[in-house]
Structure formats: structure tokens, C-alpha cells
Motif scaffolding. Structure first.
Motif, PDB file in Angstrom:
ATOM      1  N   ALA A 201      16.429 -28.649  11.135  1.00  0.00           N
ATOM      2  CA  ALA A 201      16.417 -28.565   9.675  1.00  0.00           C
ATOM      3  C   ALA A 201      15.145 -27.888   9.162  1.00  0.00           C
ATOM      4  CB  ALA A 201      16.525 -29.960   9.090  1.00  0.00           C
ATOM      5  N   PHE A 202      14.068 -27.949   9.914  1.00  0.00           N
ATOM      6  CA  PHE A 202      12.812 -27.372   9.459  1.00  0.00           C
ATOM      7  C   PHE A 202      12.546 -25.965  10.008  1.00  0.00           C
ATOM      8  CE2 PHE A 202      11.802 -32.024   9.172  1.00  0.00           C
ATOM      9  CZ  PHE A 202      11.885 -32.064   7.793  1.00  0.00           C
ATOM     10  N   ALA A 203      13.414 -25.540  10.910  1.00  0.00           N
ATOM     11  CA  ALA A 203      13.203 -24.203  11.482  1.00  0.00           C
ATOM     12  C   ALA A 203      13.824 -23.171  10.558  1.00  0.00           C
ATOM     13  CB  ALA A 203      13.837 -24.136  12.854  1.00  0.00           C
ATOM     14  N   SER A 204      13.019 -22.213  10.081  1.00  0.00           N
ATOM     15  CA  SER A 204      13.601 -21.184   9.234  1.00  0.00           C
ATOM     16  C   SER A 204      14.132 -20.059  10.104  1.00  0.00           C
ATOM     17  CB  SER A 204      12.580 -20.671   8.221  1.00  0.00           C
ATOM     18  OG  SER A 204      11.314 -20.603   8.807  1.00  0.00           O
ATOM     19  N   GLU A 205      15.253 -19.552   9.667  1.00  0.00           N
ATOM     20  CA  GLU A 205      15.979 -18.594  10.479  1.00  0.00           C
ATOM     21  C   GLU A 205      15.555 -17.156  10.188  1.00  0.00           C
ATOM     22  OE1 GLU A 205      20.691 -17.736  11.202  1.00  0.00           O
ATOM     23  OE2 GLU A 205      20.127 -19.492  10.024  1.00  0.00           O
ATOM     24  N   HIS A 206      15.237 -16.880   8.906  1.00  0.00           N
ATOM     25  CA  HIS A 206      15.057 -15.497   8.495  1.00  0.00           C
ATOM     26  C   HIS A 206      13.620 -15.092   8.202  1.00  0.00           C
ATOM     27  CE1 HIS A 206      19.340 -15.049   8.520  1.00  0.00           C
ATOM     28  NE2 HIS A 206      19.466 -16.111   7.743  1.00  0.00           N
TER      29      HIS A 206
ATOM     30  N   LEU B 257      19.417  -3.036   7.723  1.00  0.00           N
ATOM     31  CA  LEU B 257      18.981  -4.367   8.156  1.00  0.00           C
ATOM     32  C   LEU B 257      17.661  -4.765   7.501  1.00  0.00           C
ATOM     33  CD1 LEU B 257      19.901  -4.357  11.978  1.00  0.00           C
ATOM     34  CD2 LEU B 257      20.915  -5.771  10.173  1.00  0.00           C
ATOM     35  N   ALA B 258      16.783  -3.786   7.289  1.00  0.00           N
ATOM     36  CA  ALA B 258      15.498  -4.086   6.637  1.00  0.00           C
ATOM     37  C   ALA B 258      15.744  -4.621   5.222  1.00  0.00           C
ATOM     38  CB  ALA B 258      14.614  -2.840   6.600  1.00  0.00           C
ATOM     39  N   VAL B 259      16.705  -4.013   4.515  1.00  0.00           N
ATOM     40  CA  VAL B 259      17.060  -4.478   3.166  1.00  0.00           C
ATOM     41  C   VAL B 259      17.630  -5.892   3.240  1.00  0.00           C
ATOM     42  CG1 VAL B 259      18.557  -4.042   1.173  1.00  0.00           C
ATOM     43  CG2 VAL B 259      17.471  -2.118   2.371  1.00  0.00           C
ATOM     44  N   GLN B 260      18.552  -6.088   4.168  1.00  0.00           N
ATOM     45  CA  GLN B 260      19.187  -7.410   4.325  1.00  0.00           C
ATOM     46  C   GLN B 260      18.180  -8.482   4.716  1.00  0.00           C
ATOM     47  OE1 GLN B 260      22.345  -6.937   7.155  1.00  0.00           O
ATOM     48  NE2 GLN B 260      23.701  -5.933   5.694  1.00  0.00           N
ATOM     49  N   ASP B 261      17.228  -8.109   5.578  1.00  0.00           N
ATOM     50  CA  ASP B 261      16.233  -9.090   6.038  1.00  0.00           C
ATOM     51  C   ASP B 261      15.441  -9.667   4.864  1.00  0.00           C
ATOM     52  OD1 ASP B 261      17.009  -8.754   8.628  1.00  0.00           O
ATOM     53  OD2 ASP B 261      15.326  -7.476   9.208  1.00  0.00           O
ATOM     54  N   TRP B 262      15.059  -8.801   3.910  1.00  0.00           N
ATOM     55  CA  TRP B 262      14.318  -9.296   2.736  1.00  0.00           C
ATOM     56  C   TRP B 262      15.189 -10.224   1.903  1.00  0.00           C
ATOM     57  CZ3 TRP B 262       9.305  -9.392   2.006  1.00  0.00           C
ATOM     58  CH2 TRP B 262       8.492  -8.454   2.654  1.00  0.00           C
ATOM     59  N   ARG B 263      16.453  -9.837   1.729  1.00  0.00           N
ATOM     60  CA  ARG B 263      17.344 -10.691   0.934  1.00  0.00           C
ATOM     61  C   ARG B 263      17.507 -12.066   1.587  1.00  0.00           C
ATOM     62  NH1 ARG B 263      22.357  -7.932   0.876  1.00  0.00           N
ATOM     63  NH2 ARG B 263      22.949  -9.078   2.728  1.00  0.00           N
ATOM     64  N   LEU B 264      17.798 -12.059   2.893  1.00  0.00           N
ATOM     65  CA  LEU B 264      18.012 -13.325   3.605  1.00  0.00           C
ATOM     66  C   LEU B 264      16.753 -14.186   3.588  1.00  0.00           C
ATOM     67  CD1 LEU B 264      20.038 -11.941   6.649  1.00  0.00           C
ATOM     68  CD2 LEU B 264      20.906 -13.442   4.850  1.00  0.00           C
ATOM     69  N   ALA B 265      15.596 -13.544   3.792  1.00  0.00           N
ATOM     70  CA  ALA B 265      14.334 -14.292   3.832  1.00  0.00           C
ATOM     71  C   ALA B 265      14.025 -14.891   2.465  1.00  0.00           C
ATOM     72  CB  ALA B 265      13.202 -13.371   4.286  1.00  0.00           C
TER      73      ALA B 265
ATOM     74  N   GLU C 238      16.449 -17.763   1.739  1.00  0.00           N
ATOM     75  CA  GLU C 238      16.154 -18.965   2.527  1.00  0.00           C
ATOM     76  C   GLU C 238      14.868 -19.632   2.039  1.00  0.00           C
ATOM     77  OE1 GLU C 238      15.451 -18.427   6.748  1.00  0.00           O
ATOM     78  OE2 GLU C 238      16.005 -20.503   7.132  1.00  0.00           O
ATOM     79  N   TYR C 239      13.847 -18.810   1.767  1.00  0.00           N
ATOM     80  CA  TYR C 239      12.541 -19.350   1.363  1.00  0.00           C
ATOM     81  C   TYR C 239      12.631 -20.111   0.040  1.00  0.00           C
ATOM     82  CZ  TYR C 239       7.515 -19.406   0.356  1.00  0.00           C
ATOM     83  OH  TYR C 239       6.230 -19.786   0.068  1.00  0.00           O
ATOM     84  N   THR C 240      13.447 -19.578  -0.888  1.00  0.00           N
ATOM     85  CA  THR C 240      13.565 -20.224  -2.201  1.00  0.00           C
ATOM     86  C   THR C 240      14.770 -21.172  -2.264  1.00  0.00           C
ATOM     87  OG1 THR C 240      14.860 -18.364  -3.053  1.00  0.00           O
ATOM     88  CG2 THR C 240      12.479 -18.299  -3.433  1.00  0.00           C
TER      89      THR C 240
ATOM     90  N   GLU D 159       4.215 -13.118   2.726  1.00  0.00           N
ATOM     91  CA  GLU D 159       4.820 -12.106   1.838  1.00  0.00           C
ATOM     92  C   GLU D 159       5.752 -12.784   0.830  1.00  0.00           C
ATOM     93  OE1 GLU D 159       5.306 -11.646   5.393  1.00  0.00           O
ATOM     94  OE2 GLU D 159       3.386 -10.608   5.480  1.00  0.00           O
ATOM     95  N   LEU D 160       6.489 -13.792   1.308  1.00  0.00           N
ATOM     96  CA  LEU D 160       7.464 -14.455   0.439  1.00  0.00           C
ATOM     97  C   LEU D 160       6.771 -15.244  -0.669  1.00  0.00           C
ATOM     98  CD1 LEU D 160       9.850 -15.545   3.321  1.00  0.00           C
ATOM     99  CD2 LEU D 160      10.252 -13.723   1.663  1.00  0.00           C
ATOM    100  N   ARG D 161       5.674 -15.915  -0.324  1.00  0.00           N
ATOM    101  CA  ARG D 161       4.922 -16.675  -1.333  1.00  0.00           C
ATOM    102  C   ARG D 161       4.391 -15.733  -2.413  1.00  0.00           C
ATOM    103  NH1 ARG D 161       1.420 -18.992   1.967  1.00  0.00           N
ATOM    104  NH2 ARG D 161      -0.352 -17.667   1.517  1.00  0.00           N
ATOM    105  N   THR D 162       3.894 -14.569  -1.978  1.00  0.00           N
ATOM    106  CA  THR D 162       3.374 -13.596  -2.942  1.00  0.00           C
ATOM    107  C   THR D 162       4.477 -13.114  -3.882  1.00  0.00           C
ATOM    108  OG1 THR D 162       1.777 -12.872  -1.273  1.00  0.00           O
ATOM    109  CG2 THR D 162       2.105 -11.422  -3.173  1.00  0.00           C
TER     110      THR D 162
END
Ligand SMILES: [Zn+2]
Length: 223
Positions: A20-25, A69-77, A80-82, A209-212
């Protein structure tokens, strides 16, 4: 005990990590010498960002897939982060010609055979991003990528290994979203350089990067 619970317990036992605590993206920030990514002074203010990807005919299809995939990676991350699967609408599609990259494309990714075809050549000899914005709000962005870049010596062409191309696609998408460069020259995703001899794979998007981005946009997407 249900099978699913048994499986999770087995996973914890084997890896020491609670699933549950492991982030995937994305990964947790690894290097803590800097705590924020500088911002570029522009941001998006729209519900969804449409990315169009053009590639020259001679560029193998895998480069298109890596850019997508680079575009998708940002979306998924970001999602997930938020913990918001509806926000951060960032979509990429293929376009056959550059003429088709008109009004409906907020971001235009151009993948050329060589850096010599870049709009900014000869000043630009490696992947780069150019944004048009008004009062800090982005109107459109162009990203230039190529499997072939110029070495720092100024005269040797380099054929980028796959992981270096993928790293620069993700890095440039970071610029698209408004992230600037870290002070540290190499080692962060948003460092100005990527030494593909020392790094055997592309750098992950991290909580840094996501926090920023969340500080710049809030928790609920680009608008
Ligand atoms: Zn950069």
C-alpha cells in the motif's frame, strides 16, 4: 484469510515493503542536496493539455513510443502522487505531418533525424523546449528531440542510447510543465545534463519534481 490478504502478507514478508505504501509511478526523492526544482516563470491554466507528436519518417517508431511514454509517465505520477485519477489530463497523440500540428495541439513534440533540423539550430544542438506564454500563462510549447545530438566538443555526432533519449524526453516534458534546471549539473531528472555512461537507465520522476508541481498548481490539476 482471503487469498488477496495472504498475497500481500507474503509480499511484505518477502520484500519488507508494504504494498500500500509502494508508489508505482514515481520514486521518493533520492538526492536531498536540493529541496525544490526552480520554476520557469510560466504555467498552464487549462483543464487538459493535448500533446501532438510528429516524427520524421526515418526515425524508428520506438522513439515516438518513448516520447508518448514520457507524457504518460508524468500523468500517472501526478495522479498517483495527488491520489486524483481525474485530474492532470495530459494526453499525447501521433500526427503524420507538421502541418497537422495546429490549434488543437497545446504541445508540439518534433522528433527529427538529426539536431541539424531543429528550428533553433545551430544554437540548439541537443533536445530543447521553447514555450510561448503571456503574463505567465502558457499558450503553446514546442519540444525538439532527436536520436542524434552534438557532442560538447562541437563536432562529434552522438547517437543517443535508448535510455538517454527516454531521459531527455521526460526531462523536456518537465520543462513543458514549468520546471527549470537544478543547480547540480547531473543526477537529478531536472539537472541540465545526463551522463549516459554513468547512468545505465533513465532517471525516475520523484516526489521532488511532483511536490514542486503541486506547489505551483495545487492538488487538483493544471487549471
Ligand atoms: Zn533542460
Amino acid at each position: 484469510m482471503q487469498l488477496r490478504t495472504a498475497f500481500f502478507l507474503l509480499l511484505i514478508f518477502l520484500t519488507g515493503v508494504t504494498p500500500a505504501f509502494a508508489s508505482e509511478h514515481y520514486q521518493e526523492q533520492i538526492d536531498h542536496s536540493e529541496n525544490m526544482v526552480p520554476l520557469l516563470g510560466y504555467r498552464w491554466d487549462r483543464d487538459s493539455i493535448h500533446v501532438c507528436i510528429y516524427k520524421d519518417q526515418n526515425v524508428p517508431n520506438s522513439y515516438y513510443v518513448w516520447a508518448k511514454l514520457a507524457v504518460q509517465d508524468w500523468r500517472l505520477a501526478l495522479r498517483e502522487y495527488t491520489d486524483d485519477q481525474e485530474a492532470w489530463n495530459l494526453n499525447a497523440r501521433f500526427v503524420k505531418t507538421e502541418e497537422l500540428m495546429q490549434d488543437s495541439c497545446n504541445v508540439r513534440i518534433h522528433i527529427y533525424d538529426t539536431y541539424k533540423d531543429f528550428a533553433g539550430y545551430p544554437d540548439q544542438t541537443g533536445a530543447y523546449t521553447s514555450a510561448t506564454y503571456n503574463r505567465g500563462i502558457v499558450q503553446s510549447v514546442d519540444v525538439y528531440l532527436s536520436p542524434k545530438v552534438l557532442h560538447g566538443d562541437g563536432h562529434t555526432d552522438i547517437d543517443l542510447p535508448a535510455h538517454a533519449f527516454r531521459n531527455s524526453a521526460t526531462h523536456e516534458m518537465g520543462h513543458v510543465l514549468g520546471l527549470g534546471h537544478m543547480a547540480k549539473i547531473d543526477g537529478y531528472l531536472m539537472s541540465p545534463q545526463f551522463d549516459f555512461w554513468t547512468h545505465s537507465k533513465e532517471l525516475p520522476i520523484t516526489s521532488l519534481e511532483l511536490r514542486t508541481l503541486v506547489q505551483a498548481y495545487g492538488n487538483d490539476g493544471f487549471d
